[in-house]
Enzyme design. Sequence first.
Site, short mmCIF file in Angstrom:
data_model
loop_
_atom_site.label_atom_id
_atom_site.label_comp_id
_atom_site.label_asym_id
_atom_site.label_seq_id
_atom_site.Cartn_x
_atom_site.Cartn_y
_atom_site.Cartn_z
N ASN A 146 0.83 -1.21 0.00
CA ASN A 146 0.00 0.00 0.00
C ASN A 146 0.86 1.26 0.00
O ASN A 146 0.38 2.34 -0.26
CB ASN A 146 -0.94 0.01 1.22
CG ASN A 146 -0.21 -0.21 2.52
OD1 ASN A 146 0.35 -1.30 2.74
ND2 ASN A 146 -0.17 0.79 3.37
N GLY A 197 -13.67 -3.85 0.56
CA GLY A 197 -14.55 -3.27 -0.46
C GLY A 197 -14.20 -1.85 -0.88
O GLY A 197 -14.27 -1.50 -2.06
N CYS A 319 -4.12 5.21 7.38
CA CYS A 319 -4.39 4.84 8.77
C CYS A 319 -3.22 5.19 9.68
O CYS A 319 -3.38 5.35 10.87
CB CYS A 319 -4.63 3.34 8.92
SG CYS A 319 -5.46 2.59 7.57
N1 PLP Z 1 -4.36 -3.70 4.08
C1 PLP Z 1 -3.94 -2.80 3.16
C2 PLP Z 1 -2.81 -3.16 2.26
C3 PLP Z 1 -4.57 -1.56 3.08
O1 PLP Z 1 -4.15 -0.66 2.16
C4 PLP Z 1 -5.63 -1.27 3.96
C5 PLP Z 1 -6.28 0.06 3.94
O2 PLP Z 1 -5.63 1.08 3.87
C6 PLP Z 1 -6.03 -2.25 4.88
C7 PLP Z 1 -5.37 -3.46 4.90
C8 PLP Z 1 -7.16 -2.02 5.83
O3 PLP Z 1 -8.37 -2.18 5.15
P1 PLP Z 1 -9.75 -1.81 5.86
O4 PLP Z 1 -9.87 -0.33 5.80
O5 PLP Z 1 -10.80 -2.52 5.06
O6 PLP Z 1 -9.68 -2.33 7.24
#
Ligand code: PLP
Length: 376
Positions: A146, A197, A319
């Site tokens: 990410n 999603g 996050c």
């Molecule tokens: N994993 C990755 C690689 C992400 O980019 C994200 C969101 O930024 C997540 C997990 C978390 O996803 P969710 O928002 O559905 O908890």
Amino acid sequence: MIFLDNASTTRVFDEVVKRINSTYTEDYFNPSATYDKGMAASALIECSRQTVATALNAKKSEIFFTSCATESNNWALNCAFKNKKGNAVVSAGEHACVYETAKHLKDSGYDVRFAPLNNDGSVNIDALVDLVDGKTNYVSVIHVSNETGVINDLGRISTLVKAKNPRTLIHSDGVQAFLKTDCDLRRLGVDLYSISGHKIGAPKGVGALFVKSSVHIAPYLFGGGQESGMRSGTENVGGIVGLGAAIGEFSKVYDAAKVKKLYLRLLNELNKIEGVKIIGDTERNTGLICCLSVPGVRAETLQSVMADDGVYIGRGSACSSHHSGNRVLENMGLKKDEVSGAVRISLSPLTSEEEVDTACKALCKNIKDLRGYQVG
Ligand code: PLP
């Protein structure tokens, strides 16, 4: 407004909104109810389950809906690894929801080993395989970073790990990979796989975990026995229907060749800007995420002046953007000022060339201003 932070979340497709709305006002019945309308709601869920399964080359019975990928990843680590003796090997490039869960398990006394990253952002496969031994029962490697968009070679990782220890489960966080690169889980040899999603034009609050049929994983939430007893709680019918519908809509607009062309255009424009350094492998990349750094410029300042110009870019994982530093970029060996100057541009299949050009012009102007300001 130009939105180039699609790795953090996406606009919900209009068609998806329409489909979801009907689950709130018409098909709003409890899917566990045994009268016809309840059964119709349950059928909607099963239809989405089949859509997700088809997209992953999985069986319908291998897909479990959750509230988000954070939940899917927590479930995988807590219920497939924690209950067993042995060790887990987790890549250092994981999203916080895997990394922090793994770290929590390690702090609680579990044998969790972290595999380092290469400078290009991929996991160091040799180092990872070295950490695997006869007692390893779990390996977790993010499919697409990410932070950088770099694609890890899951097929090779699962082959090498299983050659060393066939009992090891391979888990992958597929959030940034789903529909954006090859996600044929049978071919990739993955046992557990998480998706979300809201990265593909579905609403926030819905995700899924793939659990290969031969894998035994403990239920996550106990209660009414929904999701085949694996994840109790009245289903988020709207979200689940939205996820299924978004897969259809995303697949209609996603064109790999177009994304690649746009990505190359973006890289070309960025390379013209003095002081910009592109981070991570740009070949093994989905082309939807571009991490760049401007050493000497603070990322939050650049992000803020870009937003003043109507261009929204990210700063690593949304996050974790309130924390200082960046664990993943630091593990890739970036210097302190490269980390503090790192921003993330993430495209959607609907991003246009004009939007990329306008964003790059704004970046060029703002970087020039900020570098002038900070240097002089
Ligand atoms: N994993 C990755 C690689 C992400 O980019 C994200 C969101 O930024 C997540 C997990 C978390 O996803 P969710 O928002 O559905 O908890």
